[in-house]
Design an enzyme around this catalytic site. Sequence first.
Site, PDB file in Angstrom:
ATOM      1  N   THR A   1       0.820  -1.198   0.000  1.00 22.35           N
ATOM      2  CA  THR A   1       0.000   0.000   0.000  1.00 22.35           C
ATOM      3  C   THR A   1       0.857   1.252   0.000  1.00 22.35           C
ATOM      4  O   THR A   1       1.944   1.266   0.558  1.00 22.35           O
ATOM      5  CB  THR A   1      -0.968   0.023   1.210  1.00 22.35           C
ATOM      6  N   ARG A   2       0.354   2.265  -0.678  1.00 20.91           N
ATOM      7  CA  ARG A   2       0.980   3.580  -0.597  1.00 20.91           C
ATOM      8  C   ARG A   2      -0.078   4.622  -0.283  1.00 20.91           C
ATOM      9  O   ARG A   2       0.102   5.799  -0.503  1.00 20.91           O
ATOM     10  CB  ARG A   2       1.729   3.914  -1.893  1.00 20.91           C
TER      11      ARG A   2
ATOM     12  N   HIS B   1      -8.536   2.600   4.084  1.00 20.27           N
ATOM     13  CA  HIS B   1      -9.926   2.841   4.439  1.00 20.27           C
ATOM     14  C   HIS B   1     -10.643   1.497   4.549  1.00 20.27           C
ATOM     15  O   HIS B   1     -10.026   0.442   4.403  1.00 20.27           O
ATOM     16  CB  HIS B   1     -10.577   3.770   3.403  1.00 20.27           C
TER      17      HIS B   1
ATOM     18  N   HIS C   1      -9.992  -1.285   1.900  1.00 22.02           N
ATOM     19  CA  HIS C   1      -8.741  -2.041   1.988  1.00 22.02           C
ATOM     20  C   HIS C   1      -8.723  -2.955   3.213  1.00 22.02           C
ATOM     21  O   HIS C   1      -8.195  -4.047   3.182  1.00 22.02           O
ATOM     22  CB  HIS C   1      -7.547  -1.093   2.032  1.00 22.02           C
TER      23      HIS C   1
ATOM     24  N   ARG D   1      -7.421  -3.538  -8.068  1.00 20.40           N
ATOM     25  CA  ARG D   1      -7.544  -2.911  -9.383  1.00 20.40           C
ATOM     26  C   ARG D   1      -6.515  -1.804  -9.504  1.00 20.40           C
ATOM     27  O   ARG D   1      -6.234  -1.106  -8.544  1.00 20.40           O
ATOM     28  CB  ARG D   1      -8.966  -2.356  -9.546  1.00 20.40           C
TER      29      ARG D   1
END
Length: 377
Positions: free
Chosen positions: A189-190, A194, A197, A283
């Site tokens: 993750t970057r 929320h 995720h 995605r």
Amino acid sequence: MAVATHKELIAPHGGRLVDRTGERPEDVDRLETVRLTPRELSDLDMIACGALSPLEGFMGRDDYESVVESMHLTSGLPWALPVCLAVERSPQGDRIALADASGRLRAVLDVDEVFEYDKEREAERCFRTTEEEHPGVARLYAQHENYVSGCVTVFERAEPAFPELARDPAETREVFAERGWKRVVGFQTRNPIHRAHEYLTKVALETVDGLLIHPLVGETKSDDVPAATRVACYRVLVDNYYPAERVLVSSFPAAMRYAGPREAIWHAICRKNYGCSHFIVGRDHAGVGSYYGTYDAQLIFDEFEPHELDIEPMFFEHSFFCRTCGSMASAKTCPHPADDHVFLSGTKVREMLGNGELPPVEFSRPEVAKVLIDAYR
Ligand SMILES: [Zn+2]
């Protein structure tokens, strides 16, 4: 539950974890010095600790060509992105010193070869565009004209941005083995996490032993959320909503390349080295702007033979809270119209947070939103 041993974890890419750390050579101050960009320094550190196993240094021409053309090293192992060091001219000696941007010496490289490369071709093949507006392509175009290859020996590692979260592949593997995890899913993750995720990491965790939340803390675009803010979000989220014994939050020192599909493969291979057997691919993984199709980062996994990568991708749709389902869901699992879904655009969320407003709890955990509100002030 039986306790996993190191043997039961997935093997590193190529079979063994590379360690390119070593002693500082006495004559290093007399060597010709090359200063590395932040991306090259990230790559150097990842070579040193084995995160880029089986690479032991910056790539030579044959591996480079093979990776750019066919996403494999000359050994036949899958590899999706060049890991190269750009230099202005051929070094005089057969050994050079590598320094960070401030000039501090970090490593030596035993020069194997120096070769010219075609930037447009690399851009077209790796980024699927030659447009300079693409941040990865812009960085590529700004590089020096030659690549220098060779094995590195790193005698002073880069200081980690978050020392308490910094764990090398050998160390995450140690933690997984201690906890008895055999099957571990990695989450790249970057962005702040929320509910969407949180949902997909938990759905993935339902099927394996442990979850590695592995935020990228290397260089990103200036408009991405700063790493310190993101890390604070992960902390409050994990402390309040995840079972501590099944989750590890650790930093991933890579710089973003924004190469979309190819970077998804590259990210997966790196996580395999950290001991993950599974890897979440959402995605538009590692995408930027509208350069990649929604599912490109998932479809590219089909270009490899089954089990060739060994690490198993887990593909996810965008998810949301559905008021009618009464739960998180996705287009795959919810039959209801969009009006039933709690959806906020990125722009809308930033606007709310900027005004000090909490987004709906169905969208964002209040603890996470508070961290972001404080950061936006
Ligand atoms: Zn529904």
